[in-house]
Design an enzyme around this catalytic site. Structure first.
Site, PDB file in Angstrom:
ATOM      1  N   LYS A   1       0.818  -1.228   0.000  1.00 39.27           N
ATOM      2  CA  LYS A   1       0.000   0.000   0.000  1.00 39.27           C
ATOM      3  C   LYS A   1       0.852   1.279   0.000  1.00 39.27           C
ATOM      4  O   LYS A   1       0.412   2.341   0.415  1.00 39.27           O
ATOM      5  CB  LYS A   1      -1.034   0.053   1.152  1.00 39.27           C
TER       6      LYS A   1
ATOM      7  N   HIS B   1       6.951  -8.187  -1.202  1.00 40.46           N
ATOM      8  CA  HIS B   1       6.794  -7.256  -0.075  1.00 40.46           C
ATOM      9  C   HIS B   1       7.659  -7.683   1.109  1.00 40.46           C
ATOM     10  O   HIS B   1       7.523  -7.130   2.197  1.00 40.46           O
ATOM     11  CB  HIS B   1       5.328  -7.200   0.356  1.00 40.46           C
TER      12      HIS B   1
ATOM     13  N   ARG C   1       6.176   5.200   2.023  1.00 43.26           N
ATOM     14  CA  ARG C   1       5.105   6.199   2.024  1.00 43.26           C
ATOM     15  C   ARG C   1       4.802   6.566   3.472  1.00 43.26           C
ATOM     16  O   ARG C   1       5.050   5.764   4.386  1.00 43.26           O
ATOM     17  CB  ARG C   1       3.873   5.559   1.370  1.00 43.26           C
TER      18      ARG C   1
ATOM     19  N   SER D   1      -4.817   3.314   3.442  1.00 48.07           N
ATOM     20  CA  SER D   1      -4.928   2.531   2.217  1.00 48.07           C
ATOM     21  C   SER D   1      -5.144   1.051   2.548  1.00 48.07           C
ATOM     22  O   SER D   1      -5.998   0.386   1.957  1.00 48.07           O
ATOM     23  CB  SER D   1      -3.655   2.722   1.389  1.00 48.07           C
TER      24      SER D   1
ATOM     25  N   ARG E   1      -7.396   3.604  -5.655  1.00 47.02           N
ATOM     26  CA  ARG E   1      -8.448   4.149  -4.795  1.00 47.02           C
ATOM     27  C   ARG E   1      -8.478   5.665  -4.938  1.00 47.02           C
ATOM     28  O   ARG E   1      -9.265   6.207  -5.680  1.00 47.02           O
ATOM     29  CB  ARG E   1      -8.219   3.697  -3.336  1.00 47.02           C
ATOM     30  N   LYS E   2      -7.578   6.377  -4.224  1.00 50.17           N
ATOM     31  CA  LYS E   2      -7.554   7.841  -4.319  1.00 50.17           C
ATOM     32  C   LYS E   2      -6.261   8.340  -4.955  1.00 50.17           C
ATOM     33  O   LYS E   2      -6.248   9.348  -5.651  1.00 50.17           O
ATOM     34  CB  LYS E   2      -7.685   8.445  -2.924  1.00 50.17           C
TER      35      LYS E   2
HETATM   36  P1  A3P Z   1      -4.711   4.942  -1.766  1.00 52.49           P
HETATM   37  O1  A3P Z   1      -5.417   3.750  -1.194  1.00 52.49           O
HETATM   38  O2  A3P Z   1      -4.277   5.910  -0.725  1.00 52.49           O
HETATM   39  O3  A3P Z   1      -5.468   5.581  -2.871  1.00 52.49           O
HETATM   40  P2  A3P Z   1       0.110  -0.471  -3.631  1.00 52.49           P
HETATM   41  O4  A3P Z   1       0.183  -0.373  -5.110  1.00 52.49           O
HETATM   42  O5  A3P Z   1       1.441  -0.611  -2.956  1.00 52.49           O
HETATM   43  O6  A3P Z   1      -0.888  -1.475  -3.184  1.00 52.49           O
HETATM   44  O7  A3P Z   1      -0.384   0.957  -3.109  1.00 52.49           O
HETATM   45  C1  A3P Z   1      -1.706   1.352  -3.329  1.00 52.49           C
HETATM   46  C2  A3P Z   1      -1.810   2.851  -3.243  1.00 52.49           C
HETATM   47  O8  A3P Z   1      -1.183   3.445  -4.398  1.00 52.49           O
HETATM   48  C3  A3P Z   1      -3.266   3.275  -3.281  1.00 52.49           C
HETATM   49  O9  A3P Z   1      -3.347   4.419  -2.437  1.00 52.49           O
HETATM   50  C4  A3P Z   1      -3.464   3.583  -4.753  1.00 52.49           C
HETATM   51  O10 A3P Z   1      -4.545   4.426  -5.022  1.00 52.49           O
HETATM   52  C5  A3P Z   1      -2.134   4.243  -5.097  1.00 52.49           C
HETATM   53  N1  A3P Z   1      -1.837   4.208  -6.541  1.00 52.49           N
HETATM   54  C6  A3P Z   1      -2.068   3.200  -7.412  1.00 52.49           C
HETATM   55  N2  A3P Z   1      -1.681   3.530  -8.646  1.00 52.49           N
HETATM   56  C7  A3P Z   1      -1.188   4.782  -8.571  1.00 52.49           C
HETATM   57  C8  A3P Z   1      -0.632   5.686  -9.539  1.00 52.49           C
HETATM   58  N3  A3P Z   1      -0.541   5.360 -10.818  1.00 52.49           N
HETATM   59  N4  A3P Z   1      -0.223   6.892  -9.102  1.00 52.49           N
HETATM   60  C9  A3P Z   1      -0.322   7.243  -7.808  1.00 52.49           C
HETATM   61  N5  A3P Z   1      -0.845   6.436  -6.852  1.00 52.49           N
HETATM   62  C10 A3P Z   1      -1.268   5.218  -7.224  1.00 52.49           C
END
Ligand code: A3P
Length: 319
Positions: free
Chosen positions: A67, A129, A151, A159, A285-286
């Site tokens: 995340k 991970h 992060r 997240s 998500r966001k």
């Molecule tokens: P949020 O849940 O805060 O939106 P991971 O890929 O390690 O699982 O991390 C997921 C987080 O990265 C999520 O955060 C997701 O929305 C965000 N994310 C995924 N793709 C992204 C992108 N292209 N640019 C920026 N953030 C991204």
């Protein structure tokens, strides 16, 4: 205590059932293995991988605490590496999710599909991970390049909270945020504790900067061109002056941007595998910084920040 567990015996399941269990992230079950809480469903695969993974010197590893921006980093590294193979406006990333090009090794091993990793052509980009201390030894001894993204732990928790609740069957109540917060602060969270995870890679990046690149999600958001150029240099395929003039850096950033990726059909409705509970939209998500403000009180935020400051004290790392 880290490193205190016995070596996994050939029958891993006997060992796994003896490891400490945390069920608060149900339906995920996590077990403490060599100092970190690993999802039970991949633990056997991870032990198998630790013993049997055959690294190649030109393998590139995308690493993270889950995340923290893994999906984005996968897309960027894959787009950078394959930019001369595919035109960016017809790139495979427009039709398939980034996780399909950069496999999650523990899951691949857990599914008994390690031969798929063997079948990949070089240079491979692979992902796990696992913290640095738990990586298969060959990755370190061969001096493979590692890219780690971290992060703000507050946003990682938010997240994780949403991602985990999406895994729950409808009949299951969502995890209360306060409970998720407590477990996270205790380090009892998938791949936790986050601070030790981040610090291990941070320290390794200080020791071997030419082999370990340490990135922050917030820096990626703040200055994508700088990060993309840095990534390409680190990967050994820097952008030529012509590429820069033609706007290749910007094109890669656009292709991998949150809005673009989220809007693609494959990421709206697709699934990585039929037996996966989550659809690809759960990876998008966001996609910003600071959503923690909508989830935790100022006191909670201060508490989490204090833990982070204490854990990182003296390391030179600030988030
Ligand atoms: P949020 O849940 O805060 O939106 P991971 O890929 O390690 O699982 O991390 C997921 C987080 O990265 C999520 O955060 C997701 O929305 C965000 N994310 C995924 N793709 C992204 C992108 N292209 N640019 C920026 N953030 C991204």
């Amino acid at each position: 205590k880290k490193g205190a567990d016995p070596r996994p015996p050939s029958n891993f399941t006997d060992l796994i059932s003896t490891l400490p269990l945390e069920e608060g992230w149900a339906p995920l079950r996590i077990r403490k293995y060599q100092g970190f809480w690993i999802p039970e469903r991949v633990l056997q695969g991870i032990m198998d991988m630790q013993q049997n993974f055959k690294a190649r010197p030109d393998d590139l590893f995308v690493l993270s605490y889950p995340k923290s921006g893994t999906t984005w980093l996968k897309a960027l590294t894959y787009a950078i590496m394959t930019r001369s193979q595919y035109p960016l406006d017809h790139h495979p990333l427009l039709r398939q999710n980034p996780h399909e090009f950069v496999p999650i090794m523990g899951i691949t091993y857990a599914k008994g599909e390690a031969s798929e990793l063997e079948a990949m052509s070089s240079p491979r980009i692979l992902n796990t991970h696992l913290p640095y201390s738990l990586l298969p030894h060959a990755i370190k001894s061969l001096g493979c390049k590692l890219i780690y993204v971290c992060r703000d732990p507050k946003d990682v928790l938010v997240s994780r909270f949403h991602y985990n609740n999406r895994m729950r069957p409808q009949a299951m109540e969502p995890i209360p945020f306060t409970k998720a917060f407590e477990m996270f602060c205790e380090g009892n969270c998938p791949y936790g504790p986050i601070w030790e995870h981040v610090l291990e890679y941070w320290e390794e990046s200080q020791r071997r900067p030419e082999k370990v690149l340490f990135l922050k999600y917030e820096e990626m958001l703040g200055d994508p061109p700088r990060i993309v150029k840095r990534l390409a240099e680190f990967m050994g395929c820097p952008f030529s002056p012509e590429e820069e003039k033609e706007g290749v850096v910007e094109e890669i950033i656009k292709l991998c941007s949150f809005d673009k990726m989220k809007s693609l059909e494959v990421n709206k409705t697709g699934k990585l595998r039929p037996d996966f509970v989550l659809t690809n939209d759960s990876f998008f998500r966001k996609g910003g910084a600071g959503d923690w403000r909508n989830h935790m009180s100022p006191e909670m935020a201060r508490k989490l920040d204090r833990i982070t400051e204490q854990k990182f004290e003296g390391s030179g790392l600030t988030l």
